[in-house]
Scaffold this motif. Structure first.
Motif, short mmCIF file in Angstrom:
data_model
loop_
_atom_site.label_atom_id
_atom_site.label_comp_id
_atom_site.label_asym_id
_atom_site.label_seq_id
_atom_site.Cartn_x
_atom_site.Cartn_y
_atom_site.Cartn_z
N PHE A 34 0.83 -1.20 0.00
CA PHE A 34 0.00 0.00 0.00
C PHE A 34 0.87 1.26 0.00
O PHE A 34 1.99 1.25 0.52
CB PHE A 34 -0.88 0.06 1.27
CG PHE A 34 -1.78 -1.12 1.46
CD1 PHE A 34 -1.32 -2.29 2.04
CD2 PHE A 34 -3.11 -1.07 1.06
CE1 PHE A 34 -2.14 -3.39 2.23
CE2 PHE A 34 -3.95 -2.16 1.24
CZ PHE A 34 -3.46 -3.31 1.82
N TYR A 36 0.06 5.20 1.30
CA TYR A 36 -0.86 6.13 1.94
C TYR A 36 -0.27 7.54 1.84
O TYR A 36 0.94 7.72 1.85
CB TYR A 36 -1.06 5.80 3.41
CG TYR A 36 -1.97 4.62 3.70
CD1 TYR A 36 -1.48 3.32 3.69
CD2 TYR A 36 -3.32 4.83 3.98
CE1 TYR A 36 -2.32 2.25 3.97
CE2 TYR A 36 -4.17 3.76 4.26
CZ TYR A 36 -3.66 2.48 4.25
OH TYR A 36 -4.50 1.42 4.53
N ILE A 94 1.72 -5.79 4.25
CA ILE A 94 1.02 -6.70 5.15
C ILE A 94 1.12 -8.11 4.60
O ILE A 94 0.95 -8.32 3.39
CB ILE A 94 -0.45 -6.27 5.34
CG1 ILE A 94 -1.13 -7.08 6.45
CG2 ILE A 94 -1.24 -6.36 4.05
CD1 ILE A 94 -2.48 -6.52 6.86
N ASP A 99 -3.05 -9.41 9.95
CA ASP A 99 -3.89 -8.21 9.91
C ASP A 99 -3.12 -6.96 10.31
O ASP A 99 -3.71 -5.90 10.48
CB ASP A 99 -5.09 -8.38 10.84
CG ASP A 99 -6.07 -9.39 10.30
OD1 ASP A 99 -6.28 -10.43 10.94
OD2 ASP A 99 -6.63 -9.13 9.21
N LEU B 95 -11.49 -4.75 7.86
CA LEU B 95 -12.22 -6.01 7.90
C LEU B 95 -11.26 -7.14 8.21
O LEU B 95 -10.09 -7.10 7.84
CB LEU B 95 -12.87 -6.27 6.54
CG LEU B 95 -14.09 -5.42 6.19
CD1 LEU B 95 -14.44 -5.61 4.72
CD2 LEU B 95 -15.27 -5.81 7.07
N VAL B 96 -11.76 -8.20 8.85
CA VAL B 96 -10.94 -9.38 9.06
C VAL B 96 -10.71 -10.07 7.73
O VAL B 96 -9.59 -10.30 7.31
CB VAL B 96 -11.60 -10.36 10.03
CG1 VAL B 96 -10.85 -11.68 10.05
CG2 VAL B 96 -11.63 -9.78 11.43
N LEU B 99 -9.54 -7.21 1.95
CA LEU B 99 -8.36 -6.73 1.25
C LEU B 99 -7.35 -6.05 2.16
O LEU B 99 -6.41 -5.45 1.66
CB LEU B 99 -8.81 -5.79 0.14
CG LEU B 99 -9.85 -6.42 -0.81
CD1 LEU B 99 -10.27 -5.43 -1.86
CD2 LEU B 99 -9.29 -7.69 -1.43
N LYS B 100 -7.56 -6.12 3.45
CA LYS B 100 -6.58 -5.66 4.44
C LYS B 100 -6.43 -4.15 4.50
O LYS B 100 -5.62 -3.65 5.26
CB LYS B 100 -5.19 -6.25 4.14
CG LYS B 100 -5.19 -7.73 3.90
CD LYS B 100 -5.33 -8.51 5.17
CE LYS B 100 -5.11 -10.00 4.91
NZ LYS B 100 -5.14 -10.78 6.15
N GLU B 101 -7.17 -3.43 3.69
CA GLU B 101 -7.03 -1.98 3.70
C GLU B 101 -7.48 -1.43 5.03
O GLU B 101 -8.55 -1.78 5.54
CB GLU B 101 -7.86 -1.38 2.59
CG GLU B 101 -7.85 0.14 2.56
CD GLU B 101 -8.73 0.68 1.45
OE1 GLU B 101 -9.06 -0.09 0.53
OE2 GLU B 101 -9.08 1.86 1.51
N GLN B 102 -6.68 -0.55 5.61
CA GLN B 102 -7.05 0.09 6.86
C GLN B 102 -7.53 1.51 6.59
O GLN B 102 -6.96 2.23 5.77
CB GLN B 102 -5.86 0.13 7.83
CG GLN B 102 -5.50 -1.26 8.35
CD GLN B 102 -4.46 -1.24 9.44
OE1 GLN B 102 -4.14 -0.20 10.02
NE2 GLN B 102 -3.91 -2.41 9.74
#
Lengths: 113, 113
Positions: A34, A36, A94, A99, B95-96, B99-102
């Motif tokens: 990712f 950000y 990740i 997670d 989400l658990v 796509l792991k995006e925070q």
């Protein structure tokens, strides 16, 4: 475990010039990657993400990044920057079975007129 | 639209005070995170929660505790604030499965004097 290295803490560039922000990662398992962006006094906003498939990923605001598995890199690029792109940029990785995002230390992009 | 809110943007507390930082998300996400952001160090994970009443220590949990009594709310507690806890605190959720995006809140800048 994963780790992320952002090689440049600051990148100064003139408006309308191209820019590349470098990111290298290490991991013993497959990962998602990712970028950000954080504008002054704000939280982090997702620019783009690599999950699988095409190694060239396009994001918001004209940014794109290329996943290079052999070089374990995920560099961020923009062909022509604008003053409003001035911000801090974070690369993150990740593991596909975890997670927890691991962040780099950030690159401050400063765009000059 | 995804929304993560934090109770305060700026907070000033005295050494020894008990400090509560609140985070609320409206996306029904299972995972919630508290990070600390310091210049040159990027984001460091303090605590992580993957379900109500469940928590896991991150990389720098010393001096902090957390509480998650409801799915949408995750609180960070500084039992006895110290000057070295002066920092920007960011909350995120994800989400658990997925796509792991925070998704991040706007941050709370805490100053301990």
């Amino acid at each position: 475990a994963q780790s992320v290295t952002q090689l440049d803490s600051q990148v100064p560039v003139f408006e309308e010039a191209p820019v590349e922000l470098r990111c290298n990662y290490s991991s013993s398992v497959s990962v998602y990657l990712f970028w950000y962006v954080q504008y002054p006094n704000q939280g982090l906003q997702l620019l783009l993400k690599y999950l699988s498939g095409s190694t060239l990923v396009k994001g918001i605001n004209g940014f794109e990044a290329e996943f290079n598995k052999s070089q374990t890199s995920f560099h961020l690029r923009k062909p022509s920057v604008h003053i409003s792109d001035t911000a801090e940029y974070f690369c993150a990785v990740i593991g596909i079975n975890t997670d927890k995002l691991i962040f780099g230390t950030g690159t401050r992009l400063q765009v000059f007129p | 639209d995804v929304k993560v809110t934090q109770s305060s943007r700026y907070l000033v507390k005295r050494t020894g005070e008990k400090v509560f930082l609140e985070c609320v998300q409206d996306m029904d996400h299972e995972n919630m995170f508290w990070y600390r952001q310091d210049p040159g160090l990027g984001l460091r994970l303090i605590y992580f929660s993957y379900d109500v009443k469940m928590k896991e220590k991150g990389d720098i949990p010393e001096g902090y505790s957390v509480s998650r009594e409801k799915k949408e709310r995750f609180s960070l507690i500084l039992e006895s604030a110290s000057t070295n806890q002066t920092s920007m605190y960011l909350c995120a959720s994800s989400l658990v499965a997925g796509l792991k995006e925070q998704y991040f809140g706007p941050g709370t800048r805490l100053t301990v004097t």
